[in-house]
Design a protein around this motif. Structure first.
Motif, PDB file in Angstrom:
ATOM      1  N   SER A 124       7.863 -23.846  33.436  1.00 11.80           N
ATOM      2  CA  SER A 124       9.225 -24.435  33.450  1.00 11.80           C
ATOM      3  C   SER A 124       9.895 -23.421  32.353  1.00 11.80           C
ATOM      4  N   LYS A 125      11.460 -23.494  32.319  1.00 11.49           N
ATOM      5  CA  LYS A 125      12.120 -22.193  31.959  1.00 11.49           C
ATOM      6  C   LYS A 125      12.818 -23.249  30.273  1.00 11.49           C
ATOM      7  N   GLU A 126      12.395 -24.167  30.136  1.00  5.83           N
ATOM      8  CA  GLU A 126      12.036 -24.998  29.308  1.00  5.83           C
ATOM      9  C   GLU A 126      11.306 -25.439  28.413  1.00  5.83           C
ATOM     10  N   ARG A 127      10.367 -24.916  28.652  1.00  6.16           N
ATOM     11  CA  ARG A 127       8.617 -24.453  28.270  1.00  6.16           C
ATOM     12  C   ARG A 127       8.924 -22.669  27.481  1.00  6.16           C
ATOM     13  N   HIS A 128       9.507 -22.040  28.616  1.00  2.00           N
ATOM     14  CA  HIS A 128       9.841 -21.074  28.400  1.00  2.00           C
ATOM     15  C   HIS A 128      10.146 -20.492  26.746  1.00  2.00           C
ATOM     16  N   THR A 129      11.430 -22.009  26.725  1.00  2.35           N
ATOM     17  CA  THR A 129      12.384 -21.724  25.433  1.00  2.35           C
ATOM     18  C   THR A 129      11.690 -21.832  24.137  1.00  2.35           C
ATOM     19  N   GLN A 130      10.724 -23.658  24.938  1.00  2.00           N
ATOM     20  CA  GLN A 130       9.905 -24.213  23.455  1.00  2.00           C
ATOM     21  C   GLN A 130       9.121 -22.693  22.831  1.00  2.00           C
ATOM     22  N   MET A 131       8.542 -22.318  23.577  1.00  2.00           N
ATOM     23  CA  MET A 131       7.939 -20.930  23.207  1.00  2.00           C
ATOM     24  C   MET A 131       8.537 -19.726  22.617  1.00  2.00           C
ATOM     25  N   ILE A 132       9.587 -19.815  22.364  1.00  3.32           N
ATOM     26  CA  ILE A 132      10.566 -18.929  21.991  1.00  3.32           C
ATOM     27  C   ILE A 132      10.771 -19.752  20.418  1.00  3.32           C
ATOM     28  N   ALA A 133      10.638 -20.570  20.751  1.00  7.47           N
ATOM     29  CA  ALA A 133      11.248 -21.501  19.365  1.00  7.47           C
ATOM     30  C   ALA A 133       9.583 -22.199  18.434  1.00  7.47           C
ATOM     31  N   VAL A 134       9.067 -21.542  19.095  1.00  2.20           N
ATOM     32  CA  VAL A 134       7.394 -21.727  17.822  1.00  2.20           C
ATOM     33  C   VAL A 134       7.406 -20.387  17.802  1.00  2.20           C
ATOM     34  N   VAL A 135       7.768 -19.006  18.413  1.00  2.75           N
ATOM     35  CA  VAL A 135       7.365 -17.880  17.616  1.00  2.75           C
ATOM     36  C   VAL A 135       8.157 -17.798  16.843  1.00  2.75           C
ATOM     37  N   ARG A 136       9.687 -17.852  16.718  1.00  8.73           N
ATOM     38  CA  ARG A 136      10.326 -17.956  15.982  1.00  8.73           C
ATOM     39  C   ARG A 136      10.205 -18.590  14.447  1.00  8.73           C
ATOM     40  N   MET A 137       9.369 -19.445  15.033  1.00  7.75           N
ATOM     41  CA  MET A 137       9.410 -20.706  13.797  1.00  7.75           C
ATOM     42  C   MET A 137       8.546 -20.095  13.458  1.00  7.75           C
ATOM     43  N   ALA A 138       7.266 -19.425  13.687  1.00  2.48           N
ATOM     44  CA  ALA A 138       5.826 -19.019  13.116  1.00  2.48           C
ATOM     45  C   ALA A 138       6.085 -17.712  12.685  1.00  2.48           C
ATOM     46  N   MET A 139       6.913 -16.218  13.675  1.00  4.79           N
ATOM     47  CA  MET A 139       7.062 -14.940  12.352  1.00  4.79           C
ATOM     48  C   MET A 139       8.474 -14.666  12.000  1.00  4.79           C
ATOM     49  N   GLY A 140       9.213 -16.487  11.837  1.00  3.63           N
ATOM     50  CA  GLY A 140      10.094 -16.335  10.490  1.00  3.63           C
ATOM     51  C   GLY A 140      11.303 -15.185  11.068  1.00  3.63           C
ATOM     52  N   LYS A 141      11.866 -14.609  10.001  1.00  8.42           N
ATOM     53  CA  LYS A 141      12.439 -13.385  10.298  1.00  8.42           C
ATOM     54  C   LYS A 141      11.960 -12.135  10.272  1.00  8.42           C
ATOM     55  N   ARG A 142      10.572 -11.808  10.058  1.00  7.89           N
ATOM     56  CA  ARG A 142       9.868 -11.162  10.074  1.00  7.89           C
ATOM     57  C   ARG A 142       9.582 -10.680  11.607  1.00  7.89           C
ATOM     58  N   ALA A 143      10.131 -10.445  12.624  1.00 10.42           N
ATOM     59  CA  ALA A 143       9.551 -10.133  14.271  1.00 10.42           C
ATOM     60  C   ALA A 143      11.352 -10.301  14.899  1.00 10.42           C
ATOM     61  N   MET A 144      10.853  -8.969  15.776  1.00 11.61           N
ATOM     62  CA  MET A 144      12.068  -9.215  16.827  1.00 11.61           C
ATOM     63  C   MET A 144      11.283 -10.519  18.129  1.00 11.61           C
ATOM     64  N   VAL A 145      11.916 -11.477  18.968  1.00 14.71           N
ATOM     65  CA  VAL A 145      11.581 -11.666  18.882  1.00 14.71           C
ATOM     66  C   VAL A 145      12.294 -11.821  20.843  1.00 14.71           C
ATOM     67  N   PRO A 146      11.495 -11.178  21.545  1.00 16.52           N
ATOM     68  CA  PRO A 146      11.949 -10.693  23.252  1.00 16.52           C
ATOM     69  C   PRO A 146      11.869 -11.963  23.812  1.00 16.52           C
ATOM     70  N   MET A 147      12.519 -11.973  24.790  1.00 17.69           N
ATOM     71  CA  MET A 147      11.971 -12.851  25.751  1.00 17.69           C
ATOM     72  C   MET A 147      12.010 -12.146  27.027  1.00 17.69           C
ATOM     73  N   HIS A 148      11.477 -12.981  27.673  1.00 18.57           N
ATOM     74  CA  HIS A 148      10.877 -12.039  29.187  1.00 18.57           C
ATOM     75  C   HIS A 148      10.437 -13.162  30.699  1.00 18.57           C
ATOM     76  N   PRO A 149      11.624 -13.031  31.688  1.00 22.22           N
ATOM     77  CA  PRO A 149      12.281 -13.233  31.538  1.00 22.22           C
ATOM     78  C   PRO A 149      13.603 -13.586  30.766  1.00 22.22           C
ATOM     79  N   LEU A 150      14.858 -12.989  30.579  1.00 23.64           N
ATOM     80  CA  LEU A 150      15.928 -13.756  29.705  1.00 23.64           C
ATOM     81  C   LEU A 150      16.080 -15.181  30.035  1.00 23.64           C
ATOM     82  N   ASN A 151      16.509 -16.207  29.498  1.00 20.62           N
ATOM     83  CA  ASN A 151      17.751 -17.526  29.857  1.00 20.62           C
ATOM     84  C   ASN A 151      18.227 -17.487  28.387  1.00 20.62           C
ATOM     85  N   ALA A 152      19.358 -18.255  29.052  1.00 25.09           N
ATOM     86  CA  ALA A 152      20.455 -17.571  28.153  1.00 25.09           C
ATOM     87  C   ALA A 152      20.110 -18.991  27.187  1.00 25.09           C
ATOM     88  N   ASP A 153      19.205 -19.735  27.534  1.00 26.62           N
ATOM     89  CA  ASP A 153      19.162 -20.911  25.905  1.00 26.62           C
ATOM     90  C   ASP A 153      18.583 -20.333  25.349  1.00 26.62           C
TER      91      ASP A 153
END
Length: 168
Positions: free
Chosen positions: A79-108
Motif C-alpha cells: 500500500s501507499k501507507e506501507r511504502h511511506t512507512q518504509m521511507i520513514a524507516v530508511v530515513r531513520m536508519a540512514m540519518g542524514k548520510r544518504a539521499m532517500v529516493p522513493m519510487h514511485p513518488l507519493n506526496a506523503d
C-alpha cells in the motif's frame, strides 16, 4: 544447498561493492522491488548492511508493480501507507548520510523522509503501460512543483555539493 548459494552470492555482491568503493566510486542501494512478501526483518537486515558495511550514499525504495501474468502478480502491491512507512524507516536508519529516493513518488513520502526524486520517461519494465510520454504518478514539472510546495530546493548535484554528507 540453495541457502549456501544465496549466501555465497551475497558475499560476491558485497565484495564487488567494496572493490568499487576502493576504486573511488560511491554506492547507491535500493530496497527494491518491495512487495508484500518482504518481512520487516529482511528490510532491517538490508538496511544494516547498507549503513554499516556499504555506507551507501543513497537508499531508494521502489515498490513492486504487479504485472498481470508474472509469477508474483497474485501477491499484489504494498500500500501507499506501507511504502511511506518504509521511507520513514530508511530515513531513520540512514540519518542524514544518504539521499532517500522513493519510487514511485507519493506526496506523503516527502513528509516522511524522501528527499530525492527521479522521474523516468519511457517504457518501464516493471509496468504494463508502454506509453513513453509520461511517468506515473507525476510528470517532472509536477514533481518540481510538489517539491517546492513541500519546502525543498531544486537543483543539480553541483548546486548541493556543499551540503552533502559525502564527497562527490
Amino acid at each position: 544447498e540453495s541457502l549456501y548459494l544465496a549466501k555465497a552470492a551475497k558475499e560476491v555482491a558485497l565484495e564487488s561493492v567494496y572493490n568499487s568503493k576502493k576504486a573511488g566510486l560511491l554506492a547507491s542501494c535500493g530496497l527494491d522491488p518491495i512487495g508484500p512478501e518482504h518481512t520487516n526483518e529482511e528490510i532491517v537486515e538490508k538496511l544494516e548492511i547498507y549503513r554499516e558495511k556499504i555506507e551507501a550514499v543513497a537508499v531508494c525504495t521502489m515498490k513492486t508493480v504487479a504485472v498481470k501474468g508474472t509469477p508474483k502478480y497474485d501477491l499484489r502491491e504494498i500500500s501507499k501507507e506501507r511504502h511511506t512507512q518504509m521511507i520513514a524507516v530508511v530515513r531513520m536508519a540512514m540519518g542524514k548520510r544518504a539521499m532517500v529516493p522513493m519510487h514511485p513518488l507519493n506526496a506523503d513520502g516527502l513528509d516522511w523522509g524522501c528527499n530525492h526524486m527521479s522521474v523516468e520517461i519511457g517504457a518501464n519494465p516493471r509496468d504494463d503501460d508502454m506509453e513513453n510520454v509520461k511517468w506515473y504518478p507525476f510528470p517532472s514539472d509536477e514533481v518540481k512543483k510538489l517539491m517546492i510546495e513541500k519546502g525543498f530546493e531544486i537543483g543539480t548535484i553541483d548546486d548541493f555539493r556543499h551540503i552533502m554528507p559525502y564527497d562527490l
